[in-house]
Design an enzyme around this catalytic site. Sequence first.
Site, PDB file in Angstrom:
ATOM      1  N   SER A   1       0.689  10.682  -3.235  1.00 27.39           N
ATOM      2  CA  SER A   1       0.832   9.235  -3.148  1.00 27.39           C
ATOM      3  C   SER A   1       0.129   8.699  -1.900  1.00 27.39           C
ATOM      4  O   SER A   1      -1.096   8.855  -1.761  1.00 27.39           O
ATOM      5  CB  SER A   1       2.326   8.869  -3.174  1.00 27.39           C
TER       6      SER A   1
ATOM      7  N   ASP B   1       1.742   7.378 -14.870  1.00 28.39           N
ATOM      8  CA  ASP B   1       2.158   6.985 -13.521  1.00 28.39           C
ATOM      9  C   ASP B   1       2.360   5.472 -13.476  1.00 28.39           C
ATOM     10  O   ASP B   1       1.413   4.706 -13.633  1.00 28.39           O
ATOM     11  CB  ASP B   1       1.085   7.413 -12.518  1.00 28.39           C
TER      12      ASP B   1
ATOM     13  N   HIS C   1       4.570   9.853 -11.739  1.00 24.39           N
ATOM     14  CA  HIS C   1       4.050   9.847 -10.372  1.00 24.39           C
ATOM     15  C   HIS C   1       4.502  11.054  -9.565  1.00 24.39           C
ATOM     16  O   HIS C   1       3.720  11.650  -8.833  1.00 24.39           O
ATOM     17  CB  HIS C   1       4.518   8.559  -9.679  1.00 24.39           C
TER      18      HIS C   1
END
Length: 444
Positions: free
Chosen positions: A250, A342, A377
């Site tokens: 991320s 995601d 994610h």
Amino acid sequence: MLLFDEVRMDEKQCYAKLSVRPSRGLVDEKFVVLVQNVLPGFQLTVHASHQCEDEHSWHAFAQYTADATGTVNVSEDASLGGTYLGVEPMGLLWSLKPIPGSKPGLRMRKKNVQNPMVVTISVYQGHQTEGFADQVPLANVLVERWYMAPGVCRIPVTEDGLTATLFLPSGPGPFPGLLDLWGGGGQLVEYRAALLASHGIASLALDYLTCKFTVETGKMVDNQYFERAYRYLQQHPQVLESRIAMLGLSLGTSITLKMAVYSKVIKLRCAVCISGSHVQPVDGSLEQIMGCFKKNSEKTQLSDDNEMIWRNLLLPIPTDPSLKVDVGRLQCPLMLVVGEDDQNWCACESAMDMKQMMQQAGNSHLLTVLLYPKAGHLIEPPYSPFARASCFKSIETRQKVMALWGGQTLEHSRAQEDSWRKILIFLRENLYGTPKPCTPFSHL
């Protein structure tokens, strides 16, 4: 090591015998759950339970019917119902979910990696779906799942103003190194670095959002903070100074890509980026990167369940070269791990743009892209329980919101297992020069 338990089932002197092999191993190691000595056609439920360090309880269960020999092998037999269906050797772990009545938004994350994740595997008579705590199991076994293999050394690091933990593999060394960066939730998250050290890579888990410097000054770290972390690794006597990688998830991807391309200090052998983007002000600091995200906060959407969806914050992918890392200048191998569902970040669109940029620049031979349909994610080490959404505390506002990460349980779990295997191979090939097998618990 083999642990087993057996309990008399009925007046015919028939006993249910439960074994788990290995009963002690790494969290990314498969185990075999075997129920024996029951009657042919006997209906039973295999149940897994775990209490986290935050005292929340999780469970998973699957219903089976014994074969003609009175045996159920979870690795080979199909679950007929429960938290997963079909033949799923590790379903009792990846399908773990909070027990009924738990508060919403929980996510399982190991905090103290010096202790194992302890899971109780039990067998119950009949096809059960609830009330496990009120029943007496036919048999049960305690299983230990470790992030730290025997001999791995954990070293807190405060030198040069860093807030970090170094994990050194067992053995004489020196070892290749890796700088491990998590995302926008901050904190010093150690479990992935500990697991990587268990596979022979000296790994430095780095807190860069809630580190001591930021807590004491209220200011965000500058780019030199990451260079100091790299230098710490590079200068450590147990680390091979020319064989260092970075791994980011991320927001950690944003830092990894920036450092890999623009830093004059950081020279990487390879980089792994999970669920991230190259979109950011090229000349910006961490504070400016975060400011860029905040500026686009009006693009935030809400799901039907009032969960935050942030995947549109950086869309459309800009064409202005000053607003994205020039991956065409990258000189080390790069692996991108992307969940196509995601809902938190525009990882898929970013990966496609990076691929195009590298093709145009002539360095696409350095790029490996792993795309996983219906994965979200939070792509974690294998068999980690899936969280489609969970509570998330904003670094800036310190307010808790429900964040939608995306993904579907089965497909996401498959992605975690496959991507971790390929990440380890990628790291070994680029840091060691060869895929090096590692079975740290094989002697137990």
